[in-house]
Design a protein around this motif. Structure first.
Motif, PDB file in Angstrom:
ATOM      1  N   ALA A 153      -2.605   0.695  -8.384  1.00 17.95           N
ATOM      2  CA  ALA A 153      -1.490   0.137  -9.147  1.00 17.95           C
ATOM      3  C   ALA A 153      -1.143   0.976 -10.375  1.00 17.95           C
ATOM      4  O   ALA A 153      -1.957   1.210 -11.246  1.00 17.95           O
ATOM      5  N   GLY A 154       0.073   1.457 -10.381  1.00 17.05           N
ATOM      6  CA  GLY A 154       0.705   1.947 -11.601  1.00 17.05           C
ATOM      7  C   GLY A 154       0.148   3.214 -12.219  1.00 17.05           C
ATOM      8  O   GLY A 154       0.433   3.489 -13.365  1.00 17.05           O
ATOM      9  N   GLY A 186       0.944   2.862   4.370  1.00 17.64           N
ATOM     10  CA  GLY A 186       0.468   1.653   3.713  1.00 17.64           C
ATOM     11  C   GLY A 186       0.576   0.403   4.575  1.00 17.64           C
ATOM     12  O   GLY A 186       1.279   0.388   5.588  1.00 17.64           O
ATOM     13  N   GLU A 220       5.964  -2.577   0.787  1.00 18.60           N
ATOM     14  CA  GLU A 220       4.909  -1.687   0.332  1.00 18.60           C
ATOM     15  C   GLU A 220       4.958  -1.390  -1.174  1.00 18.60           C
ATOM     16  O   GLU A 220       3.937  -1.176  -1.820  1.00 18.60           O
ATOM     17  N   ARG A 276       2.636  -3.541  -4.513  1.00 15.80           N
ATOM     18  CA  ARG A 276       1.314  -3.348  -5.118  1.00 15.80           C
ATOM     19  C   ARG A 276       1.322  -2.214  -6.145  1.00 15.80           C
ATOM     20  O   ARG A 276       0.461  -2.148  -7.006  1.00 15.80           O
ATOM     21  N   ASP A 277       2.297  -1.313  -6.037  1.00 15.99           N
ATOM     22  CA  ASP A 277       2.384  -0.203  -6.987  1.00 15.99           C
ATOM     23  C   ASP A 277       3.305  -0.514  -8.162  1.00 15.99           C
ATOM     24  O   ASP A 277       3.539   0.359  -8.998  1.00 15.99           O
ATOM     25  N   LYS A 335       2.091  -2.286   4.213  1.00 12.87           N
ATOM     26  CA  LYS A 335       3.442  -2.828   4.369  1.00 12.87           C
ATOM     27  C   LYS A 335       4.472  -1.701   4.292  1.00 12.87           C
ATOM     28  O   LYS A 335       5.555  -1.853   3.730  1.00 12.87           O
ATOM     29  N   GLY A 336       4.091  -0.565   4.841  1.00 13.27           N
ATOM     30  CA  GLY A 336       4.958   0.611   4.817  1.00 13.27           C
ATOM     31  C   GLY A 336       5.685   0.819   6.133  1.00 13.27           C
ATOM     32  O   GLY A 336       5.763  -0.078   6.972  1.00 13.27           O
ATOM     33  N   ALA A 396       6.337  -0.618  -8.084  1.00 15.36           N
ATOM     34  CA  ALA A 396       7.440   0.344  -7.988  1.00 15.36           C
ATOM     35  C   ALA A 396       8.783  -0.389  -8.089  1.00 15.36           C
ATOM     36  O   ALA A 396       8.835  -1.613  -8.132  1.00 15.36           O
ATOM     37  N   ASP A 397       9.855   0.395  -8.129  1.00 14.09           N
ATOM     38  CA  ASP A 397      11.178  -0.155  -8.455  1.00 14.09           C
ATOM     39  C   ASP A 397      12.026  -0.492  -7.231  1.00 14.09           C
ATOM     40  O   ASP A 397      13.223  -0.760  -7.362  1.00 14.09           O
ATOM     41  N   THR A 424      11.623   3.319   2.043  1.00 16.22           N
ATOM     42  CA  THR A 424      11.970   1.890   2.031  1.00 16.22           C
ATOM     43  C   THR A 424      13.443   1.686   2.381  1.00 16.22           C
ATOM     44  O   THR A 424      13.880   0.551   2.548  1.00 16.22           O
ATOM     45  N   GLY A 438       8.819   7.260  -1.541  1.00 16.25           N
ATOM     46  CA  GLY A 438       8.788   5.792  -1.560  1.00 16.25           C
ATOM     47  C   GLY A 438      10.180   5.189  -1.483  1.00 16.25           C
ATOM     48  O   GLY A 438      10.439   4.293  -0.679  1.00 16.25           O
ATOM     49  N   SER A 439      11.095   5.723  -2.296  1.00 11.26           N
ATOM     50  CA  SER A 439      12.456   5.180  -2.292  1.00 11.26           C
ATOM     51  C   SER A 439      13.182   5.524  -0.993  1.00 11.26           C
ATOM     52  O   SER A 439      13.995   4.739  -0.501  1.00 11.26           O
ATOM     53  N   LYS A 477      10.581   4.618  -9.746  1.00 14.19           N
ATOM     54  CA  LYS A 477       9.295   4.604  -9.051  1.00 14.19           C
ATOM     55  C   LYS A 477       9.389   4.118  -7.605  1.00 14.19           C
ATOM     56  O   LYS A 477      10.125   3.174  -7.314  1.00 14.19           O
ATOM     57  N   GLY A 478       8.616   4.758  -6.746  1.00 11.53           N
ATOM     58  CA  GLY A 478       8.550   4.342  -5.349  1.00 11.53           C
ATOM     59  C   GLY A 478       7.130   3.985  -4.951  1.00 11.53           C
ATOM     60  O   GLY A 478       6.171   4.315  -5.672  1.00 11.53           O
ATOM     61  N   ALA A 479       7.000   3.329  -3.813  1.00 11.52           N
ATOM     62  CA  ALA A 479       5.671   3.009  -3.290  1.00 11.52           C
ATOM     63  C   ALA A 479       4.893   4.300  -3.033  1.00 11.52           C
ATOM     64  O   ALA A 479       5.463   5.298  -2.615  1.00 11.52           O
ATOM     65  N   LYS A 480       3.592   4.257  -3.263  1.00 12.66           N
ATOM     66  CA  LYS A 480       2.771   5.468  -3.143  1.00 12.66           C
ATOM     67  C   LYS A 480       2.283   5.726  -1.719  1.00 12.66           C
ATOM     68  O   LYS A 480       1.758   6.799  -1.415  1.00 12.66           O
ATOM     69  N   ARG A 481       2.377   4.711  -0.889  1.00 13.96           N
ATOM     70  CA  ARG A 481       1.928   4.894   0.505  1.00 13.96           C
ATOM     71  C   ARG A 481       2.979   4.339   1.451  1.00 13.96           C
ATOM     72  O   ARG A 481       2.676   3.511   2.320  1.00 13.96           O
ATOM     73  N   ILE A 482       4.201   4.777   1.230  1.00 15.71           N
ATOM     74  CA  ILE A 482       5.305   4.216   2.014  1.00 15.71           C
ATOM     75  C   ILE A 482       5.151   4.533   3.491  1.00 15.71           C
ATOM     76  O   ILE A 482       5.640   3.793   4.339  1.00 15.71           O
TER      77      ILE A 482
END
Lengths: 483, 483
Positions: free
Chosen positions: A10-11, A251, B211, B214-215, A253-254, B217-218, A204, A200-201, A243-248
């Motif tokens: 996280a973050g 992951g 996904e 948890r990060d 839920k990726g 993210a935006d 998604t 990540g962006s 910011k995007g998910a780190k395991r898009i």
């Protein structure tokens, strides 16, 4: 009720426990890719892919779905900007140039394809590379480097998502969005952390369903247009700190969790920097769905070797992989040129009559009586050997039953355009000329200047117009146009 | 190797065998929906939802991800146009106004939600309705009619895609894209066939993965932004003749095929025109993820009835449905306000300390020591009754263990804001005032004029500015501002 890793991730981009996730490794590779680190032959092949793409993008001019997206872009975007729409030489913001050029690139089904990932990289990578390079005034080397980043990333994501994904999703739309983000992110010189945000962006927003195919709908143009545009947007947002998910990709839920049942994360990071997936990309020789090419070349081989006339052929069995049946099976009686390119019967009919299934052959003959008659003589049958080799190798096998009772077998191990049977620069130039002639996008004299500049792309210090000022440039400053 | 239906459906909108497909029935309903055919109480409630949405959209001003998307829109889109960006009153094309207003609407987690579909309609429907109504100069009645079309369509698609979809996909991003297309299509007066095209283009762009959560993210802002923008684009393309898949929802390679394992096509057409799903929409009272609201209200009830102080509470067990665990379980130690809104412990801590979990309470207290301490006393436990009732009903159940050894049980059958416990117009106005004050989007005097006009939206003959000219309009022509 929660995984321990979720707290660790996280973050915090610099969290050591995060290093080594496939998404992060792949993003870091794309962010750090340097022209100097790419082997010479990979650069050379990428230039070939670029020139091949220019032809495909120009070929989209005048196509209704492409012009519809271009009209939307004109109504919605700015009336000027740093990036060029190739079909008409107009200028706009990079987002809309990428959108329209992306829409145009895939229309005539002549753009490149990577077999193992069933992904069409050029259609989503080069529209972004060119638009952003034009905005930034980047060099040809920077543009080609960014394109290689897009190819390497997109191909690996396509392989990762696997065959279950491709059954329902158009990989060029889904993996393509992240490939476009990698390309844009490299040109924007994103840090590895920001590149991961861009992934990540992009991931998604990844979308594209095959449902349109049986209705002969226009979604394919939308898929490449929006993969390019949304991937570019994702990178631009990341450059601004979005910011995007780190395991898009991998992951819980990726992308794979939502859209694949056979995803293999190891494929995301397969020999990065050692295996250059870019050079595994095939050029498309025939203007049809790639799933038809192996059988088309195998039949062509039989026809040429035996000097057969179409009327000597009673029926043809194409021995194919399951993916061919899944994609091509939906179209039985093609009503449009586009559907015809997804109909095995029509493709084999055209090949047997004209020796080549090009854009002009489809346009003029797909509903001609002899073609329609021959179409009904073609059958697809699942073949264990072909399916087992796929998608790494696309073997073509046909059984040709003749009216005189003979049965001839045809086989190709690499259809024309595949890496081991690739197109020469002359063949690529000729293909581009045919495509431009087909769409009427440029005058013949302009094509000379276009090709001359395109083949020298890596020597270009600062990307400018590709087509917009061609005629003017040739007259005002012939040296500049040829540079 | 092909279904017989695929031939029947190819390329003909009027094909009788095609009538009755759920996608087509739903598109036809949306295209034909008329203001006069909508019951008075549905119109009244939709106006409430509209005013509630305006507050949420204005609340997004200043939020980093929202401003980032606004910056992208300024750099990429035109510098003027017929549609208004609410957070700053600037004007652009409808696509970008829908994008930025969509991004802004969901940020503070105060926008509405439909329980059964776990879908946030306002965030994707009203940005499109307003942007296009402003461009077309449509009446308030036309705008509200289009919004009802979007709600009815989006809610049914969310229900159709089911719980398996929501486990990985953000339904507001996916179903929301088609809802946005329905809204835009109705304002553009698309024929049923063209509306179906719009559904096809929207559905094949539908995206949004959990996904990112948890990060911290935006992506949530990106999901609503792009669902609105892409849905609008799909309808505009359809108006230009761009073709979409005819069964994008239920088809063999459509949305459900790719993104759901428990889809029920009957839900797409459930009592269309009889059951008004729009009025089943809940207003959000607390500024947190809706999954926390039932437990928050149940705890609040226990606290108020027993006049408890937070320090008298030793621990709290929230008895929840599986969806709450799936969505909230990823966040254990919230680092941002946004994560805090997805953390059951923080929400219950804030409720027990301040009696309300509003935007200001989160902003000021989510990392305060007493809140962090209380957070650790909260546990979520799966509850069969709660899960069985979900998603039709969101029951709140808590067990409150006190330091004196007592155990108190709390229960609410309808959390505040739900249809049977809805907000009054006064409460909605008050909520809007709080949200605008929070973001500083408008001066207090301007809010009066804004609210006065918003409550009279159905009497508006031609939609114009909502916020851009507020101060000017009040001074120049008070009657017009209040109309």
């Amino acid at each position: 009720m929660t995984s321990t890793s979720s707290t660790a991730a996280a973050g915090d981009h610099s969290n050591p426990s995060n290093q080594g996730n496939p998404s992060e490794v792949l993003a870091t590779f794309a962010a750090n890719l340097a022209f100097e680190g790419i082997p010479h032959e990979v650069i050379e092949r990428t230039v070939n892919l670029y020139v091949d793409w220019v032809g495909s993008a120009l070929a989209g001019k005048g196509a209704r779905p492409v012009e519809s997206i271009a009209k939307f872009a004109r109504a919605t975007g700015p009336s000027d900007g740093p990036a060029e729409v190739l079909i008409d030489g107009s200028r706009t913001s990079p987002f809309f140039a990428a959108m329209v050029n992306g829409a145009a690139s895939h229309f005539v089904e002549q753009d490149d394809v990577h077999n193992g990932s069933v992904f069409h990289p050029a259609a989503v990578v080069f529209p972004v590379a060119l638009a952003l390079a034009q905005q930034l005034g980047a060099s040809g080397r920077e543009m080609i480097t960014a394109a290689v980043a897009g190819y390497e990333v997109g191909i690996r994501i396509g392989e990762f998502l696997g065959r279950s994904h491709y059954k329902v999703f158009h990989t060029t739309g889904t993996a393509g969005t992240v490939a476009a983000a990698a390309t844009a992110g490299r040109l924007l010189k994103l840090s590895p952390a920001a590149m991961l945000d861009a992934f990540g962006s992009a991931g998604t927003q990844a979308a594209g369903l095959w449902e349109f195919l049986r209705d002969a709908a226009d979604s394919k143009q939308l898929h490449t247009a929006m993969a390019a545009a949304n991937g570019l947007m994702a990178a631009q947002l990341a450059a601004d700190g979005f910011k995007g998910a780190k395991r898009i990709l991998e992951g819980a839920k990726g992308m794979a969790a939502g859209m694949s049942t056979d995803a293999d994360p190891a494929k995301l990071v397969d020999r990065l920097g050692e295996r250059w997936a870019t050079v595994e990309t095939s050029f498309k020789y025939h203007a049809a769905c790639r799933h038809t090419h192996p059988a088309a070349d195998a039949l062509l081989d039989v026809v040429v070797k035996n000097k057969l006339k179409p009327q000597e052929i009673e029926r043809v069995v194409a021995h194919v992989h399951q993916g061919a049946i899944d994609v091509l099976g939906a179209v039985v009686k093609p009503q449009t040129v586009h559907q015809a390119k997804f109909n095995m019967g029509t493709v084999l009919a055209i090949v047997s009559h004209y020796g080549y299934a090009g854009v002009n052959e489809f346009e003029q003959h797909f509903l001609a009586d002899p073609v329609v008659a021959f179409r009904g003589k073609v059958e697809m049958v699942y073949d264990e050997e072909v399916d087992g080799a796929y998608p790494a190798r696309w073997i073509g096998k046909v059984s040709v039953y003749l009216t005189d009772g003979r049965v001839l077998r045809g086989r190709v191990d690499e259809p024309k355009g595949d890496p081991g049977n690739t197109l020469s620069r002359d063949e690529i130039s000729t293909k581009l000329r045919q495509l431009v002639k087909f769409s009427g996008a440029l005058a013949e004299a302009d094509v000379d200047a276009l090709l001359e500049a395109a083949w020298c792309i890596v020597d270009e210090p600062r990307l400018g117009d590709i087509v917009g000022q061609l005629a003017t440039a040739r007259h005002a400053n012939p040296a500049a146009a040829a540079a």
